[in-house]
Design a protein around this motif. Sequence first.
Motif, PDB file in Angstrom:
ATOM      1  N   ARG A   1      -2.777  13.695  -8.853  1.00 27.64           N
ATOM      2  CA  ARG A   1      -1.999  14.852  -8.393  1.00 27.64           C
ATOM      3  C   ARG A   1      -0.796  15.058  -9.316  1.00 27.64           C
ATOM      4  O   ARG A   1       0.223  14.401  -9.173  1.00 27.64           O
TER       5      ARG A   1
ATOM      6  N   TYR B   1      -7.266   0.868   6.910  1.00 31.20           N
ATOM      7  CA  TYR B   1      -5.833   1.169   6.966  1.00 31.20           C
ATOM      8  C   TYR B   1      -5.565   2.425   7.800  1.00 31.20           C
ATOM      9  O   TYR B   1      -4.710   2.424   8.677  1.00 31.20           O
ATOM     10  N   TYR B   2      -6.288   3.492   7.522  1.00 32.93           N
ATOM     11  CA  TYR B   2      -5.974   4.779   8.168  1.00 32.93           C
ATOM     12  C   TYR B   2      -7.002   5.188   9.224  1.00 32.93           C
ATOM     13  O   TYR B   2      -6.760   6.100   9.991  1.00 32.93           O
TER      14      TYR B   2
ATOM     15  N   PRO C   1       0.714  11.226   6.065  1.00 29.81           N
ATOM     16  CA  PRO C   1      -0.750  11.239   6.199  1.00 29.81           C
ATOM     17  C   PRO C   1      -1.278  10.481   7.417  1.00 29.81           C
ATOM     18  O   PRO C   1      -2.271  10.892   8.015  1.00 29.81           O
TER      19      PRO C   1
ATOM     20  N   TYR D   1      -9.681   9.540   7.291  1.00 30.28           N
ATOM     21  CA  TYR D   1      -8.863   9.584   6.081  1.00 30.28           C
ATOM     22  C   TYR D   1      -9.696   9.871   4.834  1.00 30.28           C
ATOM     23  O   TYR D   1     -10.872   9.517   4.754  1.00 30.28           O
TER      24      TYR D   1
ATOM     25  N   HIS E   1      -0.032  -3.312   1.081  1.00 30.13           N
ATOM     26  CA  HIS E   1      -1.449  -2.948   1.077  1.00 30.13           C
ATOM     27  C   HIS E   1      -1.732  -1.855   0.058  1.00 30.13           C
ATOM     28  O   HIS E   1      -1.117  -0.788   0.106  1.00 30.13           O
TER      29      HIS E   1
ATOM     30  N   VAL F   1      -0.637   3.701  -7.342  1.00 32.25           N
ATOM     31  CA  VAL F   1      -0.029   3.037  -6.187  1.00 32.25           C
ATOM     32  C   VAL F   1       0.169   1.544  -6.486  1.00 32.25           C
ATOM     33  O   VAL F   1       1.163   0.936  -6.089  1.00 32.25           O
TER      34      VAL F   1
ATOM     35  N   ASN G   1       5.441  14.493  -3.887  1.00 38.39           N
ATOM     36  CA  ASN G   1       5.937  13.146  -3.560  1.00 38.39           C
ATOM     37  C   ASN G   1       7.436  12.986  -3.822  1.00 38.39           C
ATOM     38  O   ASN G   1       7.856  12.106  -4.579  1.00 38.39           O
TER      39      ASN G   1
ATOM     40  N   ARG H   1      -7.769  14.321   7.758  1.00 42.62           N
ATOM     41  CA  ARG H   1      -6.640  14.335   6.835  1.00 42.62           C
ATOM     42  C   ARG H   1      -6.298  15.749   6.359  1.00 42.62           C
ATOM     43  O   ARG H   1      -5.151  16.080   6.120  1.00 42.62           O
TER      44      ARG H   1
ATOM     45  N   ASP I   1      -8.674  10.207   0.451  1.00 43.50           N
ATOM     46  CA  ASP I   1      -7.523  10.112  -0.451  1.00 43.50           C
ATOM     47  C   ASP I   1      -7.623  11.117  -1.588  1.00 43.50           C
ATOM     48  O   ASP I   1      -8.674  11.692  -1.840  1.00 43.50           O
TER      49      ASP I   1
ATOM     50  N   GLN J   1       6.952   2.107   2.982  1.00 41.98           N
ATOM     51  CA  GLN J   1       6.069   1.161   3.659  1.00 41.98           C
ATOM     52  C   GLN J   1       6.029  -0.159   2.879  1.00 41.98           C
ATOM     53  O   GLN J   1       6.117  -1.240   3.468  1.00 41.98           O
TER      54      GLN J   1
ATOM     55  N   ARG K   1       5.643   6.691   4.332  1.00 46.50           N
ATOM     56  CA  ARG K   1       5.136   7.008   3.007  1.00 46.50           C
ATOM     57  C   ARG K   1       5.112   5.719   2.169  1.00 46.50           C
ATOM     58  O   ARG K   1       5.808   4.748   2.464  1.00 46.50           O
ATOM     59  N   VAL K   2       4.378   5.763   1.076  1.00 50.14           N
ATOM     60  CA  VAL K   2       3.989   4.517   0.410  1.00 50.14           C
ATOM     61  C   VAL K   2       5.182   3.658  -0.021  1.00 50.14           C
ATOM     62  O   VAL K   2       5.196   2.453   0.235  1.00 50.14           O
TER      63      VAL K   2
ATOM     64  N   GLN L   1      -5.280   5.189  -7.129  1.00 47.36           N
ATOM     65  CA  GLN L   1      -4.882   6.592  -6.991  1.00 47.36           C
ATOM     66  C   GLN L   1      -3.466   6.787  -7.537  1.00 47.36           C
ATOM     67  O   GLN L   1      -2.627   5.928  -7.410  1.00 47.36           O
TER      68      GLN L   1
ATOM     69  N   VAL M   1      -4.188   0.760  -0.550  1.00 50.65           N
ATOM     70  CA  VAL M   1      -5.283   1.447   0.129  1.00 50.65           C
ATOM     71  C   VAL M   1      -6.342   1.837  -0.899  1.00 50.65           C
ATOM     72  O   VAL M   1      -6.031   2.457  -1.917  1.00 50.65           O
TER      73      VAL M   1
ATOM     74  N   ARG N   1       0.065   9.242  -8.250  1.00 48.76           N
ATOM     75  CA  ARG N   1       0.942  10.304  -7.772  1.00 48.76           C
ATOM     76  C   ARG N   1       1.999  10.573  -8.838  1.00 48.76           C
ATOM     77  O   ARG N   1       2.275   9.724  -9.692  1.00 48.76           O
TER      78      ARG N   1
HETATM   79  N1  UDP Z   1      -0.722   3.975   0.419  1.00 48.44           N
HETATM   80  C1  UDP Z   1      -0.977   2.614   0.167  1.00 48.44           C
HETATM   81  N2  UDP Z   1      -0.350   1.675   0.918  1.00 48.44           N
HETATM   82  C2  UDP Z   1       0.506   1.993   1.927  1.00 48.44           C
HETATM   83  C3  UDP Z   1       0.770   3.369   2.192  1.00 48.44           C
HETATM   84  C4  UDP Z   1       0.142   4.334   1.402  1.00 48.44           C
HETATM   85  O1  UDP Z   1      -1.742   2.262  -0.753  1.00 48.44           O
HETATM   86  O2  UDP Z   1       1.046   1.086   2.575  1.00 48.44           O
HETATM   87  C5  UDP Z   1      -1.357   4.977  -0.453  1.00 48.44           C
HETATM   88  C6  UDP Z   1      -2.040   6.160   0.237  1.00 48.44           C
HETATM   89  O3  UDP Z   1      -3.387   5.868   0.546  1.00 48.44           O
HETATM   90  C7  UDP Z   1      -1.927   7.245  -0.829  1.00 48.44           C
HETATM   91  C8  UDP Z   1      -0.642   6.908  -1.583  1.00 48.44           C
HETATM   92  O4  UDP Z   1      -0.326   5.557  -1.222  1.00 48.44           O
HETATM   93  O5  UDP Z   1      -2.986   7.178  -1.740  1.00 48.44           O
HETATM   94  C9  UDP Z   1       0.526   7.806  -1.244  1.00 48.44           C
HETATM   95  O6  UDP Z   1       0.657   7.846   0.141  1.00 48.44           O
HETATM   96  P1  UDP Z   1       1.853   8.597   0.874  1.00 48.44           P
HETATM   97  O7  UDP Z   1       1.657   8.388   2.344  1.00 48.44           O
HETATM   98  O8  UDP Z   1       3.173   8.158   0.328  1.00 48.44           O
HETATM   99  O9  UDP Z   1       1.719  10.139   0.540  1.00 48.44           O
HETATM  100  P2  UDP Z   1       0.611  11.148  -0.017  1.00 48.44           P
HETATM  101  O10 UDP Z   1       0.925  11.272  -1.466  1.00 48.44           O
HETATM  102  O11 UDP Z   1      -0.780  10.590   0.200  1.00 48.44           O
HETATM  103  O12 UDP Z   1       0.867  12.387   0.756  1.00 48.44           O
END
Ligand code: UDP
Length: 342
Positions: free
Chosen positions: A304, A293-294, A80, A298, A211, A259, A177, A145, A300, A199, A195-196, A218, A213, A220
């Motif tokens: 999902r 952050y983004y 993203p 961005y 962090h 998250v 994911n 995004r 979100d 990271q 990816r989260v 949110q 976000v 996943r």
């Molecule tokens: N995210 C976060 N901290 C980070 C990186 C990502 O909170 O350091 C959040 C991001 O905003 C999203 C979720 O984690 O809501 C998943 O992000 P990812 O990039 O893994 O993939 P996505 O499912 O959004 O494609």
Amino acid sequence: MNVVILGANGFIGSHLSERILAETDWTVSALDLHAHHLEHCLTDPRFVFRKGDLLAESAWIEEQIRAADVVLPLVGIAQPAYYVKNPLYVFELDFEQNLKIVRMCVTHSKRVLFPSTSEVYGLCPDKELSEDESLLVLGPVSKMRWIYSCSKQMMDRVLAAYGQERGLRFTCFRPFNWTGPRLDEPADAERGTARVITQFLFNLVHGRPLHLVGGGRQRRSFTSIHDGIDALLAIVRNERNNLDGEILNIGNPANQASVKELAHLVRDAAAAYPKYAPLAAAAVIADIPEDDYYGKGYADVQHRVPSIAKAERLLSWRPKRTLEDIVRDTVHYYLGDGGAWA
Ligand code: UDP
């Protein structure tokens, strides 16, 4: 069977290549800019590797497609952070360059298996997202995004149109994911574009905050790369010859987490390694606004969850690995003995 994999060194491509060589007698023609995740494959005589990119290697690619049974164009950007920072590059690579490959498959009447994405559902409010019923709901153009989602959706539609008008044999799969070893490179995590889960891990190891976000509420549905590859192998095999023209969600609805919950799972998993226990104990988990952050482009997705009824029915497949398995497997790859970041 002869399988062409473009982007073979990537997260999905490298796992798929390895499993094909280990479990089948197929041959693989592979292209990538790099080969560091393919060390086990390169020595296998059934694996032909070409170093290069989609743009420069058109002639070689077309030659491979001519001799192929199945083509998997896996080259693409799926982080993203890039959708916001480099939207044109995302469009050019994910859509334009891949369209060229799709057209070669049309010309040579080859079966193509294309990576769509769970992102195509965007802001759809359905509790479970369904391939043939859910609406694909995107935000305004000012929110960059969505360029990835929109590019992927357009390719799904182009494939379907080629199927209808020109008899193209295609199947789209939509990863939810997918997570596991090799998900991201250290350089991505260093830039804050991973990816989260990776990271979080990178930040923990470097004493930086994890962090959340927008507060981390949110959710996943995380899917093990190994379950994903099980599904992908079944799609390549197409044993019941029932997959042409189909789109399949490949995810695990049982592995939902916010998250914030994921941050705690990652911290706990890292704490199990004596070398990282002090860093895990000291790790700060902190909220951060989306824009900080983004950037402004961005937006979100809060929720999902895939319906996998269709994949279960058509592939006789079912994901097996729990979220705890996935976190353990991923953390071990990066932090375990001889691990990628150890
Ligand atoms: N995210 C976060 N901290 C980070 C990186 C990502 O909170 O350091 C959040 C991001 O905003 C999203 C979720 O984690 O809501 C998943 O992000 P990812 O990039 O893994 O993939 P996505 O499912 O959004 O494609």
